[in-house]
Design a protein around this motif. Structure first.
Motif, PDB file in Angstrom:
ATOM      1  N   GLY A   1      63.904  91.158   5.734  1.00  0.00           N
ATOM      2  CA  GLY A   1      64.630  89.748   6.092  1.00  0.00           C
ATOM      3  C   GLY A   1      65.407  90.491   6.868  1.00  0.00           C
ATOM      4  O   GLY A   1      65.630  92.181   7.319  1.00  0.00           O
ATOM      5  N   PRO A   2      67.396  90.110   6.744  1.00  0.00           N
ATOM      6  CA  PRO A   2      67.786  89.777   7.791  1.00  0.00           C
ATOM      7  C   PRO A   2      68.997  91.114   7.237  1.00  0.00           C
ATOM      8  O   PRO A   2      68.841  91.055   6.424  1.00  0.00           O
ATOM      9  CB  PRO A   2      68.289  88.624   8.598  1.00  0.00           C
ATOM     10  N   VAL A   3      70.069  91.437   8.193  1.00  0.00           N
ATOM     11  CA  VAL A   3      71.403  91.450   7.743  1.00  0.00           C
ATOM     12  C   VAL A   3      71.759  90.594   7.329  1.00  0.00           C
ATOM     13  O   VAL A   3      72.108  90.225   8.638  1.00  0.00           O
ATOM     14  CB  VAL A   3      71.540  93.444   7.933  1.00  0.00           C
TER      15      VAL A   3
ATOM     16  N   GLY B   1      77.472  86.333   9.353  1.00  0.00           N
ATOM     17  CA  GLY B   1      77.078  86.557  10.688  1.00  0.00           C
ATOM     18  C   GLY B   1      75.889  87.497   9.987  1.00  0.00           C
ATOM     19  O   GLY B   1      76.023  88.396   8.907  1.00  0.00           O
ATOM     20  N   ILE B   2      74.993  86.963  10.771  1.00  0.00           N
ATOM     21  CA  ILE B   2      73.158  87.132  10.814  1.00  0.00           C
ATOM     22  C   ILE B   2      72.985  88.179  12.025  1.00  0.00           C
ATOM     23  O   ILE B   2      72.702  87.765  12.368  1.00  0.00           O
ATOM     24  CB  ILE B   2      72.605  86.060   9.874  1.00  0.00           C
ATOM     25  N   ALA B   3      72.575  89.383  11.173  1.00  0.00           N
ATOM     26  CA  ALA B   3      71.297  89.783  12.373  1.00  0.00           C
ATOM     27  C   ALA B   3      70.129  89.613  12.096  1.00  0.00           C
ATOM     28  O   ALA B   3      69.486  90.200  10.865  1.00  0.00           O
ATOM     29  CB  ALA B   3      72.136  91.629  12.165  1.00  0.00           C
ATOM     30  N   THR B   4      68.972  89.077  12.956  1.00  0.00           N
ATOM     31  CA  THR B   4      67.552  89.319  12.337  1.00  0.00           C
ATOM     32  C   THR B   4      67.100  90.283  12.753  1.00  0.00           C
ATOM     33  O   THR B   4      67.498  91.887  13.033  1.00  0.00           O
ATOM     34  CB  THR B   4      66.597  88.476  13.699  1.00  0.00           C
TER      35      THR B   4
ATOM     36  N   ALA C   1      72.901  96.633  14.215  1.00  0.00           N
ATOM     37  CA  ALA C   1      72.602  95.724  13.889  1.00  0.00           C
ATOM     38  C   ALA C   1      72.952  95.445  12.705  1.00  0.00           C
ATOM     39  O   ALA C   1      74.009  93.858  12.765  1.00  0.00           O
ATOM     40  CB  ALA C   1      70.650  95.520  13.407  1.00  0.00           C
ATOM     41  N   THR C   2      73.804  96.158  12.145  1.00  0.00           N
ATOM     42  CA  THR C   2      74.794  95.875  10.938  1.00  0.00           C
ATOM     43  C   THR C   2      75.741  95.718  11.699  1.00  0.00           C
ATOM     44  O   THR C   2      76.912  94.436  11.283  1.00  0.00           O
ATOM     45  CB  THR C   2      75.226  96.947   9.947  1.00  0.00           C
TER      46      THR C   2
ATOM     47  N   ARG D   1      80.111  89.019  14.340  1.00  0.00           N
ATOM     48  CA  ARG D   1      79.424  87.438  14.320  1.00  0.00           C
ATOM     49  C   ARG D   1      79.968  86.435  13.097  1.00  0.00           C
ATOM     50  O   ARG D   1      80.683  85.865  13.471  1.00  0.00           O
ATOM     51  CB  ARG D   1      77.947  87.147  14.147  1.00  0.00           C
ATOM     52  N   ALA D   2      80.388  87.795  11.733  1.00  0.00           N
ATOM     53  CA  ALA D   2      80.814  87.061  10.401  1.00  0.00           C
ATOM     54  C   ALA D   2      82.245  86.377  11.211  1.00  0.00           C
ATOM     55  O   ALA D   2      83.258  85.741  10.813  1.00  0.00           O
ATOM     56  CB  ALA D   2      80.921  88.137   9.653  1.00  0.00           C
ATOM     57  N   VAL D   3      83.000  87.657  11.351  1.00  0.00           N
ATOM     58  CA  VAL D   3      84.449  87.516  11.958  1.00  0.00           C
ATOM     59  C   VAL D   3      84.635  86.287  12.914  1.00  0.00           C
ATOM     60  O   VAL D   3      85.591  85.399  13.545  1.00  0.00           O
ATOM     61  CB  VAL D   3      85.296  88.861  12.357  1.00  0.00           C
TER      62      VAL D   3
END
Length: 206
Positions: free
Chosen positions: A27-29, A72-75, A87-88, A94-96
């Motif tokens: 799964g993603p983070v 935000g998601i990293a695949t 990736a985190t 991306r979240a910000v």
């Protein structure tokens, strides 16, 4: 219990940032950024690990109503390419960016901040100290849990609805018997080992 002391030191919007899903095999983070409205802070915000799934779901819904939230998601592919740390950091960035407002300060759970142009401060154990980070931990954890429950329907047998991709016994046994799925992190040793164990042996004839 977390409080609003860190946020009160700054003028303008202050975002708390946290992630969920660094340790799982699949799964993603997922990261979340939350800017709280001081006049509308839901009661009971705390480190997501201290809350039940039902309580997290309730608080997440309330935060979406009264706070500014970005996710935000990293695949899995990005985790394997960059490693889980970077990736985190990407998911947090991306979240910000998804907030839609530029925060005056970003408070990040942990011991380092992403490489970005925001004023920021890391806070060790921030999800238990800072209300904005606690809020972000709740949103990130709830969002990722819902994703893993959905993925469990797509790839049954690994127990993701309950273990959320962590290395629980049922998950590890399924890796050995069913092999990795497209959602497994192939750069993580247990996944790589399971993949190799299921590959047919090549016999060279001299």
């Amino acid at each position: 219990m977390p409080d609003f002391v860190y946020e009160s030191r700054h003028a303008g919007p202050v975002a708390g940032v946290d992630e969920a899903g660094r340790g799982p095999l699949a799964g993603p983070v997922v990261a979340a950024a939350v800017v709280l409205d001081p006049d509308c802070i839901p009661d009971g915000l705390n480190d997501s690990k201290q809350l039940t799934a039902a309580r997290r779901a309730d608080l997440c819904a309330r935060l979406l109503d009264c706070a500014t939230v970005g996710v935000g998601i990293a695949t899995v592919e990005e985790i394997d390419e960059l490693n889980i740390l970077w990736a985190t950091m990407l998911a947090m960035t991306r979240a910000v960016d998804a907030l839609g407002v530029r925060p005056e300060m970003v408070l990040v759970d942990g011991n380092r901040c992403p490489r970005w142009d925001h004023r920021s401060q890391w806070v060790i154990g921030g999800d238990a100290l800072c209300l904005s980070i606690a809020a972000a931990s709740i949103v990130a954890k709830h969002r990722r849990d819902m994703m893993m429950i959905d993925y469990d329907r797509q790839y049954p047998g690994y127990g993701w609805a309950s273990n959320k991709g962590y290395a629980a016994k049922v998950h590890q046994e399924a890796l050995r018997t069913l092999g990795p799925t497209p959602l497994h992190r192939r750069s993580f040793a247990p996944v790589a080992q399971a993949r190799l164990a299921l590959e047919p042996m090549t016999v060279q004839v001299g």
